[in-house]
Design a protein around this motif. Structure first.
Motif, PDB file in Angstrom:
ATOM      1  N   PHE A   1      -4.342   7.849  -4.266  1.00 43.65           N
ATOM      2  CA  PHE A   1      -4.541   9.103  -3.546  1.00 43.65           C
ATOM      3  C   PHE A   1      -3.190   9.751  -3.271  1.00 43.65           C
ATOM      4  CE2 PHE A   1      -4.536   5.524  -0.662  1.00 43.65           C
ATOM      5  CZ  PHE A   1      -3.716   5.897   0.395  1.00 43.65           C
ATOM      6  N   GLN A   2      -3.220  11.031  -2.879  1.00 44.17           N
ATOM      7  CA  GLN A   2      -2.012  11.789  -2.595  1.00 44.17           C
ATOM      8  C   GLN A   2      -1.719  11.774  -1.103  1.00 44.17           C
ATOM      9  OE1 GLN A   2      -0.778  12.155  -6.009  1.00 44.17           O
ATOM     10  NE2 GLN A   2       0.181  13.812  -4.856  1.00 44.17           N
ATOM     11  N   LEU A   3      -0.438  11.657  -0.779  1.00 46.79           N
ATOM     12  CA  LEU A   3       0.011  11.769   0.599  1.00 46.79           C
ATOM     13  C   LEU A   3       0.446  13.216   0.874  1.00 46.79           C
ATOM     14  CD1 LEU A   3       2.042   8.443   0.756  1.00 46.79           C
ATOM     15  CD2 LEU A   3      -0.160   8.898   1.828  1.00 46.79           C
ATOM     16  N   PRO A   4       0.571  13.587   2.155  1.00 46.70           N
ATOM     17  CA  PRO A   4       0.832  14.995   2.490  1.00 46.70           C
ATOM     18  C   PRO A   4       2.051  15.625   1.807  1.00 46.70           C
ATOM     19  CG  PRO A   4       0.215  13.787   4.463  1.00 46.70           C
ATOM     20  CD  PRO A   4       0.314  12.780   3.368  1.00 46.70           C
ATOM     21  N   LEU A   5       3.140  14.907   1.637  1.00 45.93           N
ATOM     22  CA  LEU A   5       4.346  15.506   1.053  1.00 45.93           C
ATOM     23  C   LEU A   5       4.391  15.349  -0.462  1.00 45.93           C
ATOM     24  CD1 LEU A   5       6.949  14.407   3.745  1.00 45.93           C
ATOM     25  CD2 LEU A   5       5.912  16.660   3.437  1.00 45.93           C
ATOM     26  N   ASN A   6       3.200  15.448  -1.070  1.00 43.56           N
ATOM     27  CA  ASN A   6       3.075  15.387  -2.530  1.00 43.56           C
ATOM     28  C   ASN A   6       3.564  14.063  -3.109  1.00 43.56           C
ATOM     29  OD1 ASN A   6       1.947  16.704  -4.694  1.00 43.56           O
ATOM     30  ND2 ASN A   6       3.922  17.453  -5.458  1.00 43.56           N
ATOM     31  N   GLN A   7       3.480  13.027  -2.291  1.00 43.19           N
ATOM     32  CA  GLN A   7       3.795  11.695  -2.796  1.00 43.19           C
ATOM     33  C   GLN A   7       2.500  11.010  -3.197  1.00 43.19           C
ATOM     34  OE1 GLN A   7       5.992  10.776   0.929  1.00 43.19           O
ATOM     35  NE2 GLN A   7       7.519   9.833  -0.418  1.00 43.19           N
ATOM     36  N   SER A   8       2.580  10.170  -4.200  1.00 44.07           N
ATOM     37  CA  SER A   8       1.376   9.467  -4.643  1.00 44.07           C
ATOM     38  C   SER A   8       1.365   8.059  -4.070  1.00 44.07           C
ATOM     39  CB  SER A   8       1.307   9.424  -6.170  1.00 44.07           C
ATOM     40  OG  SER A   8       2.428   8.747  -6.678  1.00 44.07           O
ATOM     41  N   ALA A   9       0.179   7.619  -3.681  1.00 42.94           N
ATOM     42  CA  ALA A   9       0.020   6.279  -3.121  1.00 42.94           C
ATOM     43  C   ALA A   9      -1.089   5.563  -3.874  1.00 42.94           C
ATOM     44  CB  ALA A   9      -0.328   6.356  -1.638  1.00 42.94           C
ATOM     45  N   ASN A  10      -0.961   4.268  -3.983  1.00 46.05           N
ATOM     46  CA  ASN A  10      -2.041   3.487  -4.589  1.00 46.05           C
ATOM     47  C   ASN A  10      -1.954   2.048  -4.112  1.00 46.05           C
ATOM     48  OD1 ASN A  10      -0.766   1.644  -6.834  1.00 46.05           O
ATOM     49  ND2 ASN A  10       0.249   3.634  -7.037  1.00 46.05           N
ATOM     50  N   TYR A  11      -3.096   1.381  -4.173  1.00 49.42           N
ATOM     51  CA  TYR A  11      -3.102  -0.052  -3.907  1.00 49.42           C
ATOM     52  C   TYR A  11      -4.106  -0.725  -4.831  1.00 49.42           C
ATOM     53  CZ  TYR A  11      -7.061   1.211  -0.793  1.00 49.42           C
ATOM     54  OH  TYR A  11      -8.226   1.712  -0.278  1.00 49.42           O
TER      55      TYR A  11
ATOM     56  N   ASP B   1       4.814   6.227  -4.407  1.00 50.97           N
ATOM     57  CA  ASP B   1       5.651   6.597  -5.554  1.00 50.97           C
ATOM     58  C   ASP B   1       6.042   5.322  -6.303  1.00 50.97           C
ATOM     59  OD1 ASP B   1       5.353   9.287  -5.044  1.00 50.97           O
ATOM     60  OD2 ASP B   1       7.171   9.425  -3.834  1.00 50.97           O
ATOM     61  N   GLU B   2       7.331   5.085  -6.453  1.00 47.80           N
ATOM     62  CA  GLU B   2       7.769   3.901  -7.216  1.00 47.80           C
ATOM     63  C   GLU B   2       8.039   2.692  -6.318  1.00 47.80           C
ATOM     64  OE1 GLU B   2       7.674   4.063 -10.532  1.00 47.80           O
ATOM     65  OE2 GLU B   2       6.938   6.085 -10.145  1.00 47.80           O
ATOM     66  N   ARG B   3       7.913   2.869  -5.003  1.00 45.53           N
ATOM     67  CA  ARG B   3       8.239   1.773  -4.078  1.00 45.53           C
ATOM     68  C   ARG B   3       6.976   0.971  -3.765  1.00 45.53           C
ATOM     69  NH1 ARG B   3       9.301   2.201   2.118  1.00 45.53           N
ATOM     70  NH2 ARG B   3       9.987   0.095   2.575  1.00 45.53           N
ATOM     71  N   CYS B   4       7.040  -0.331  -3.993  1.00 43.55           N
ATOM     72  CA  CYS B   4       5.843  -1.163  -3.820  1.00 43.55           C
ATOM     73  C   CYS B   4       6.136  -2.362  -2.909  1.00 43.55           C
ATOM     74  CB  CYS B   4       5.349  -1.699  -5.164  1.00 43.55           C
ATOM     75  SG  CYS B   4       4.776  -0.396  -6.286  1.00 43.55           S
ATOM     76  N   ALA B   5       5.099  -2.768  -2.202  1.00 44.49           N
ATOM     77  CA  ALA B   5       5.138  -4.026  -1.453  1.00 44.49           C
ATOM     78  C   ALA B   5       4.173  -4.979  -2.137  1.00 44.49           C
ATOM     79  CB  ALA B   5       4.722  -3.794  -0.002  1.00 44.49           C
ATOM     80  N   LYS B   6       4.672  -6.131  -2.533  1.00 42.96           N
ATOM     81  CA  LYS B   6       3.841  -7.119  -3.213  1.00 42.96           C
ATOM     82  C   LYS B   6       3.196  -8.051  -2.193  1.00 42.96           C
ATOM     83  CE  LYS B   6       4.945  -5.968  -7.480  1.00 42.96           C
ATOM     84  NZ  LYS B   6       3.974  -5.406  -8.418  1.00 42.96           N
ATOM     85  N   ASP B   7       1.923  -8.316  -2.429  1.00 42.60           N
ATOM     86  CA  ASP B   7       1.169  -9.189  -1.538  1.00 42.60           C
ATOM     87  C   ASP B   7       1.298  -8.681  -0.087  1.00 42.60           C
ATOM     88  OD1 ASP B   7       0.438 -10.594  -3.770  1.00 42.60           O
ATOM     89  OD2 ASP B   7       2.072 -12.031  -3.568  1.00 42.60           O
TER      90      ASP B   7
END
Length: 201
Positions: free
Chosen positions: A34-44, A97-103
């Motif tokens: 989904f999209q976040l307010p500042l045009n950033q993309s998020a996913n899980y 965006d490109e920043r991820c948290a694993k587990d």
């Protein structure tokens, strides 16, 4: 009144016997973009073997309504627990965006729990004055809701995206959670017989 005080004491007696945590084994897999307010993309994309709910010893309750006859009372109660700790065993990734948290090793999850339940009470009276609760049966559980989910420890927007993931997880687990809580509460009351699920409204 006297009846309410007697019932309050009896309910507290049952709730104090609850275990401090409940384990619910129910594998769940979730993914969403989904999209976040500042045009950033998020996913899980996450999987969980189930949930452990801790700090159940913080439960409080409120008597919502009751109908009394000379010897019994039928009641509805709300049981609430603020800021329970949830352990989900989540594996996978949460990304902004490109920043991820694993587990989920660094994430701490808390949530409020609100449970609505029916209750049947036997009351002994002398000369019309209630003097003691002869029996109390808390159940069936009519509804369980988890709200005010917070996640800390992942950092910034990752915490916010994790909250959405946990909400999705808990939506899937709501019915099994009701069943598990009901089973735990019923085990504390072996002399009670409860309506089967098919008899509930």
């Amino acid at each position: 009144g006297i009846t309410e005080k007697l019932i309050n004491g009896a309910v507290n007696g049952v709730l104090k016997m609850l275990p401090s945590e409940v384990h619910m084994e129910q594998p769940v897999a979730l993914s969403r973009s989904f999209q976040l307010p500042l045009n950033q993309s998020a996913n899980y994309s996450l999987a969980s073997p189930g949930v452990i709910i801790s700090h159940l010893d913080k439960l409080t309750f409120h008597l919502d309504s009751f109908t009394r006859t000379t010897k019994t009372a039928l009641a509805n109660i709300s049981i609430s627990a603020p800021q329970l700790s949830l352990s989900t065993g989540l594996r996978g990734a949460i990304c902004v965006d490109e920043r991820c948290a694993k587990d989920f090793h660094d994430g701490s999850i808390n949530a409020d729990l609100l449970v609505s339940a029916g209750m049947d009470v036997g009351i002994k009276s002398i000369l019309g004055v209630p003097v003691l609760v002869e029996y109390i049966c808390i159940g069936p559980i009519l509804q369980a809701e988890v709200g005010h989910v917070t996640v800390t420890g992942l950092g910034g927007l990752l915490d916010a995206v994790a909250v959405e993931a946990i909400k999705g997880l808990l939506d899937v687990l709501e019915a099994p959670l009701v069943d598990e809580l009901e089973m735990v509460i019923e085990k504390l009351q072996p002399s009670c017989s409860f309506r089967s699920k098919s008899q509930r409204s």
